[in-house]
Design a protein around this motif. Sequence first.
Motif, PDB file in Angstrom:
ATOM      1  N   GLN A  62       0.830  -1.195   0.000  1.00 31.39           N
ATOM      2  CA  GLN A  62       0.000   0.000   0.000  1.00 31.39           C
ATOM      3  C   GLN A  62       0.871   1.253   0.000  1.00 31.39           C
ATOM      4  O   GLN A  62       2.011   1.232   0.483  1.00 31.39           O
ATOM      5  CB  GLN A  62      -0.920   0.006   1.220  1.00 31.39           C
ATOM      6  CG  GLN A  62      -2.044  -1.007   1.155  1.00 31.39           C
ATOM      7  CD  GLN A  62      -3.044  -0.841   2.287  1.00 31.39           C
ATOM      8  OE1 GLN A  62      -2.686  -0.342   3.359  1.00 31.39           O
ATOM      9  NE2 GLN A  62      -4.276  -1.237   2.043  1.00 31.39           N
ATOM     10  N   ALA A  63       0.327   2.316  -0.511  1.00 28.14           N
ATOM     11  CA  ALA A  63       1.030   3.598  -0.489  1.00 28.14           C
ATOM     12  C   ALA A  63       1.429   3.938   0.943  1.00 28.14           C
ATOM     13  O   ALA A  63       0.654   3.743   1.879  1.00 28.14           O
ATOM     14  CB  ALA A  63       0.152   4.695  -1.074  1.00 28.14           C
ATOM     15  N   GLY A  64       2.656   4.424   1.088  1.00 27.83           N
ATOM     16  CA  GLY A  64       3.198   4.727   2.403  1.00 27.83           C
ATOM     17  C   GLY A  64       3.972   3.592   3.025  1.00 27.83           C
ATOM     18  O   GLY A  64       4.661   3.776   4.040  1.00 27.83           O
ATOM     19  N   LEU A  76       8.854  -7.167  -9.865  1.00 28.01           N
ATOM     20  CA  LEU A  76       7.731  -6.236  -9.971  1.00 28.01           C
ATOM     21  C   LEU A  76       7.355  -5.666  -8.607  1.00 28.01           C
ATOM     22  O   LEU A  76       7.139  -6.409  -7.640  1.00 28.01           O
ATOM     23  CB  LEU A  76       6.520  -6.955 -10.569  1.00 28.01           C
ATOM     24  CG  LEU A  76       5.231  -6.150 -10.670  1.00 28.01           C
ATOM     25  CD1 LEU A  76       5.407  -4.944 -11.582  1.00 28.01           C
ATOM     26  CD2 LEU A  76       4.095  -7.043 -11.167  1.00 28.01           C
ATOM     27  N   VAL A  77       7.255  -4.351  -8.573  1.00 26.93           N
ATOM     28  CA  VAL A  77       6.772  -3.634  -7.393  1.00 26.93           C
ATOM     29  C   VAL A  77       5.471  -2.941  -7.768  1.00 26.93           C
ATOM     30  O   VAL A  77       5.427  -2.168  -8.725  1.00 26.93           O
ATOM     31  CB  VAL A  77       7.806  -2.600  -6.908  1.00 26.93           C
ATOM     32  CG1 VAL A  77       7.226  -1.727  -5.802  1.00 26.93           C
ATOM     33  CG2 VAL A  77       9.074  -3.297  -6.442  1.00 26.93           C
ATOM     34  N   THR A  78       4.429  -3.214  -7.010  1.00 28.15           N
ATOM     35  CA  THR A  78       3.130  -2.601  -7.249  1.00 28.15           C
ATOM     36  C   THR A  78       2.699  -1.883  -5.980  1.00 28.15           C
ATOM     37  O   THR A  78       2.623  -2.500  -4.915  1.00 28.15           O
ATOM     38  CB  THR A  78       2.075  -3.648  -7.636  1.00 28.15           C
ATOM     39  OG1 THR A  78       2.520  -4.372  -8.776  1.00 28.15           O
ATOM     40  CG2 THR A  78       0.753  -2.972  -7.959  1.00 28.15           C
ATOM     41  N   VAL A  79       2.440  -0.585  -6.110  1.00 28.84           N
ATOM     42  CA  VAL A  79       2.030   0.224  -4.970  1.00 28.84           C
ATOM     43  C   VAL A  79       0.594   0.653  -5.189  1.00 28.84           C
ATOM     44  O   VAL A  79       0.288   1.364  -6.147  1.00 28.84           O
ATOM     45  CB  VAL A  79       2.935   1.446  -4.792  1.00 28.84           C
ATOM     46  CG1 VAL A  79       2.531   2.220  -3.536  1.00 28.84           C
ATOM     47  CG2 VAL A  79       4.398   1.033  -4.729  1.00 28.84           C
ATOM     48  N   GLU A  93       3.176   5.969  -7.966  1.00 30.89           N
ATOM     49  CA  GLU A  93       4.040   6.219  -9.126  1.00 30.89           C
ATOM     50  C   GLU A  93       5.366   5.472  -9.059  1.00 30.89           C
ATOM     51  O   GLU A  93       6.148   5.499 -10.015  1.00 30.89           O
ATOM     52  CB  GLU A  93       4.297   7.719  -9.308  1.00 30.89           C
ATOM     53  CG  GLU A  93       4.778   8.426  -8.070  1.00 30.89           C
ATOM     54  CD  GLU A  93       3.639   9.109  -7.307  1.00 30.89           C
ATOM     55  OE1 GLU A  93       2.558   8.478  -7.152  1.00 30.89           O
ATOM     56  OE2 GLU A  93       3.843  10.258  -6.869  1.00 30.89           O
ATOM     57  N   ASP A  94       5.640   4.797  -7.956  1.00 32.13           N
ATOM     58  CA  ASP A  94       6.819   3.933  -7.871  1.00 32.13           C
ATOM     59  C   ASP A  94       6.555   2.556  -8.479  1.00 32.13           C
ATOM     60  O   ASP A  94       7.481   1.741  -8.580  1.00 32.13           O
ATOM     61  CB  ASP A  94       7.254   3.754  -6.414  1.00 32.13           C
ATOM     62  CG  ASP A  94       7.741   5.043  -5.783  1.00 32.13           C
ATOM     63  OD1 ASP A  94       7.393   5.298  -4.607  1.00 32.13           O
ATOM     64  OD2 ASP A  94       8.478   5.793  -6.455  1.00 32.13           O
TER      65      ASP A  94
END
Length: 123
Positions: free
Chosen positions: A12-14, A118-121, A88-89
């Motif tokens: 998750q974001a953060g 793969l990185v998914t935020v 956006e990362d």
Amino acid sequence: VQLQASGGGLVQAGGSLRLSCAFSGRTFTRYSMAWFRQAPGKEREFVTAISWSGGITYYEDSVKGRFTISRDIAKNTVYLQMNRLKPEDTAVYYCAADGNYDATRWAHEYDYWGQGTLVTVSS
């Protein structure tokens, strides 16, 4: 030289993730290392790099203060600690190795590339 990247996932974001890149085949301390990333529909871009000794590092502006590159000589591994992640990362992250002392942000300077992780935020 073989590079094996790992550690990607969904966050998750953060949140935070730590990517690892295991180096083998040559003397690790003779290569500067870098991370690049490629988001869907975009070109590959520089993220960060570290010199042979670990004494010189470079960061792309958007990750400064959030990402940290490091290398463990005993484990022949380079790490990317990613904190305060943003949507956006999201990208495939690639590690790369260059047989020069100084790190560089230019992809064409790197001789060897890992397979990507793969990185998914999520927002």
